[in-house]
Write a protein that holds these residues in place. Structure first.
Motif, mmCIF file in Angstrom:
data_model
loop_
_atom_site.group_PDB
_atom_site.id
_atom_site.type_symbol
_atom_site.label_atom_id
_atom_site.label_comp_id
_atom_site.label_asym_id
_atom_site.label_seq_id
_atom_site.Cartn_x
_atom_site.Cartn_y
_atom_site.Cartn_z
ATOM 1 N N SER A 1 0.816 -1.203 0.000
ATOM 2 C CA SER A 1 0.000 0.000 0.000
ATOM 3 C C SER A 1 0.854 1.260 0.000
ATOM 4 O O SER A 1 0.334 2.357 -0.146
ATOM 5 C CB SER A 1 -0.897 -0.008 1.231
ATOM 6 O OG SER A 1 -0.098 -0.097 2.395
ATOM 7 N N SER B 1 3.008 2.317 -2.174
ATOM 8 C CA SER B 1 3.060 3.015 -3.468
ATOM 9 C C SER B 1 1.774 3.807 -3.680
ATOM 10 O O SER B 1 1.778 4.886 -4.268
ATOM 11 C CB SER B 1 3.301 2.040 -4.611
ATOM 12 O OG SER B 1 2.379 0.995 -4.563
ATOM 13 N N LYS B 2 0.702 3.262 -3.157
ATOM 14 C CA LYS B 2 -0.561 3.992 -3.225
ATOM 15 C C LYS B 2 -0.491 5.258 -2.375
ATOM 16 O O LYS B 2 -0.935 6.332 -2.778
ATOM 17 C CB LYS B 2 -1.686 3.090 -2.724
ATOM 18 C CG LYS B 2 -3.043 3.678 -2.874
ATOM 19 C CD LYS B 2 -4.040 2.640 -3.344
ATOM 20 C CE LYS B 2 -5.059 3.270 -4.270
ATOM 21 N NZ LYS B 2 -6.004 2.294 -4.781
ATOM 22 N N GLU C 1 1.526 7.849 -4.261
ATOM 23 C CA GLU C 1 0.762 8.430 -5.360
ATOM 24 C C GLU C 1 -0.261 9.438 -4.860
ATOM 25 O O GLU C 1 -0.389 10.535 -5.387
ATOM 26 C CB GLU C 1 -0.029 7.315 -6.043
ATOM 27 C CG GLU C 1 0.383 6.987 -7.445
ATOM 28 C CD GLU C 1 -0.295 5.701 -7.873
ATOM 29 O OE1 GLU C 1 -1.553 5.657 -7.811
ATOM 30 O OE2 GLU C 1 0.411 4.742 -8.225
ATOM 31 N N ARG C 2 -0.994 9.039 -3.839
ATOM 32 C CA ARG C 2 -2.048 9.919 -3.336
ATOM 33 C C ARG C 2 -1.449 11.199 -2.768
ATOM 34 O O ARG C 2 -1.983 12.289 -2.950
ATOM 35 C CB ARG C 2 -2.869 9.190 -2.276
ATOM 36 C CG ARG C 2 -3.671 8.045 -2.878
ATOM 37 C CD ARG C 2 -4.399 7.270 -1.815
ATOM 38 N NE ARG C 2 -5.374 8.087 -1.112
ATOM 39 C CZ ARG C 2 -5.599 8.031 0.187
ATOM 40 N NH1 ARG C 2 -4.919 7.197 0.935
ATOM 41 N NH2 ARG C 2 -6.494 8.801 0.737
#
Ligand SMILES: Nc1ncnc2c1ncn2[C@@H]1O[C@H](COP(=O)(O)OP(=O)(O)OP(=O)(O)O)[C@@H](O)[C@H]1O
Ligand SMILES: [Mg+2]
Lengths: 130, 268
Positions: free
Chosen positions: A17, A19-20, A23-24
């Motif tokens: 999670s 990398s998410k 990104e966010r």
């Protein structure tokens, strides 16, 4: 840092999670930093395009206007390709207003059903403008 | 010349500002520096208990600012390190009792006699934050590897830049290396990529931090604590030593250290 090392260390492969999260964060911070929410940024882009289109023909499909970060600075990077200049073409009012006519060079995608002559519509449509 | 004023701030609350201030204060004093730590979190006094000095408080920061005592009278000497002092926050007042100008004046009085003045900032971006940052020569931004903490750190960095105090240096606290390894926690590289400021230290999540603050003996006095080691390293970097910041426990730790040496050798 060097992309080679990054790859060698296997850090480019997105996993889990985190990398998410990254990104966010990147998305949210772009807007935080310039204090401009996404809808307004979109409106600004459209307005810029409108102004430019008053003077030159823009190749809409290839336009790329995006916020970028360089270290801690935010910048608006725009790539706005012009349409190739065509012979003897004078933009006319009605054309700019975008009233589609039969044989116009920008037919609405929906009623495009002329079988047989798909593809190169360029030369044809330009000719029957006059 | 004189002291370097270092403010420890964060934006988001509870990320480890007070823990960091106490540990850096102790670590710097232990290495022979003359240090004052100032609790600027007025109304939420905490630095005193984390340092084990709570039962010696007579006067506080607001008493000094409002002229009820001399500056010296509000400075509590540490039991173990005679050259380490604490100026506690007032517990019964609010942040408006002190102004940024007061803080500048106070630190100007202290500068000639000390090597470091550390200021523990309250969370947020309001008056208390501005008080804490006003006299700073250097700002340390503490954050955790979580979306909301990093976002708030970015906001703080933006404010610091706008006031020409920025961008500051980053302390990434409470890193769980096993989670980073599994890709379930932002790594130090992720966070520095995003925030684009210099990293001055990575502090691991460490179970010895809470017992240390329970007993009022900052964890950096524990030779075996990894968080304690991380705080000692940050203290050294503040003193100007060139110690590379390396997440030892991250994947390929050994390989990465070599790469880092190689890479930093190029842009040093
Ligand atoms: N590296 C660490 N490992 C484990 N626990 C930690 C670590 N750092 C801080 N903590 C714990 O996190 C909690 C919050 O820390 P601290 O009080 O220093 O945060 P703060 O930023 O000063 O909070 P506030 O914004 O309320 O002033 C404390 O219970 C502390 O013991
Ligand atoms: Mg605190």
């Amino acid at each position: 840092m060097s992309g080679f090392f990054e790859r060698m260390l296997g850090r480019n492969a997105p996993k889990g999670s985190s990398s998410k999260a990254k990104e966010r964060l990147q998305f949210v911070l772009v807007h935080d930093r310039i204090n401009l929410p996404p809808e307004q940024l979109e409106a600004m882009k459209q307005e810029i395009l409108r102004v430019i289109s008053k003077y030159v023909r823009v190749d809409d499909k290839k336009v790329d206007i995006a916020l970028q970060q360089r270290d801690r600075d935010s910048l608006l990077v725009a790539e706005i390709p012009f349409q190739k200049r065509r012979e003897r073409e004078e933009p006319e009012e009605d054309e700019i207003e975008g009233k589609p006519q039969l044989g116009d060079e920008t037919p609405p995608a929906s009623n495009h059903i002329e079988g047989g002559e798909s593809g190169e519509s360029g030369s044809k449509s330009r000719r029957n403008r006059r | 010349m004189g002291a370097k004023v270092v403010t420890i701030t964060s934006g988001k609350g509870g990320v480890g500002k007070t823990t960091t201030t106490a540990n850096l204060g102790v670590a710097l004093a232990r290495m022979g520096n003359k240090v004052v730590v100032i609790d600027a979190d007025i109304g939420l006094r905490n630095l005193d208990v984390v340092m084990g000095l709570e039962n010696r408080i007579v006067y506080d920061l607001v008493d000094v600012v409002e002229g009820r005592c001399k500056l010296r009278q509000a400075m509590i000497k540490h039991k173990q390190f005679p050259e380490l002092y604490l100026i506690p926050a007032a517990q019964t007042r609010d942040k408006s009792a002190v102004s940024p100008a007061d803080m500048i004046q106070l630190t100007d009085h202290l500068r000639p006699e000390f090597d470091f003045i550390l200021i523990d900032s309250p969370a947020g971006i309001e008056r208390g934050f501005r008080n804490a940052v006003a006299p700073a020569d250097e700002v340390l931004i503490v954050t955790n590897p979580e979306v909301s903490a990093v976002r708030d750190a970015d906001r703080i960095i933006g404010l610091l830049e706008a006031e020409n105090k920025g961008p500051g240096q980053l302390i990434l606290n409470r890193v769980k290396s096993d989670m980073v390894r599994k890709g379930e926690m932002l790594s130090a590289d992720d966070v520095t990529d995003i925030l684009a400021i210099r990293l001055i230290g990575i502090v691991p999540e460490d179970e010895s931090v809470i017992p240390a603050s329970n007993s009022g003996t900052p964890v950096t006095l524990n030779e075996h604590s990894r968080a304690g080691q991380a705080f000692r390293d940050i203290a050294r970097r503040l003193m100007g030593e060139n110690i590379p910041v390396v997440p030892v426990d991250e994947p390929n730790g050994f390989l990465r250290r070599i790469v880092k040496l190689f890479v930093s050798g190029n842009d040093g």
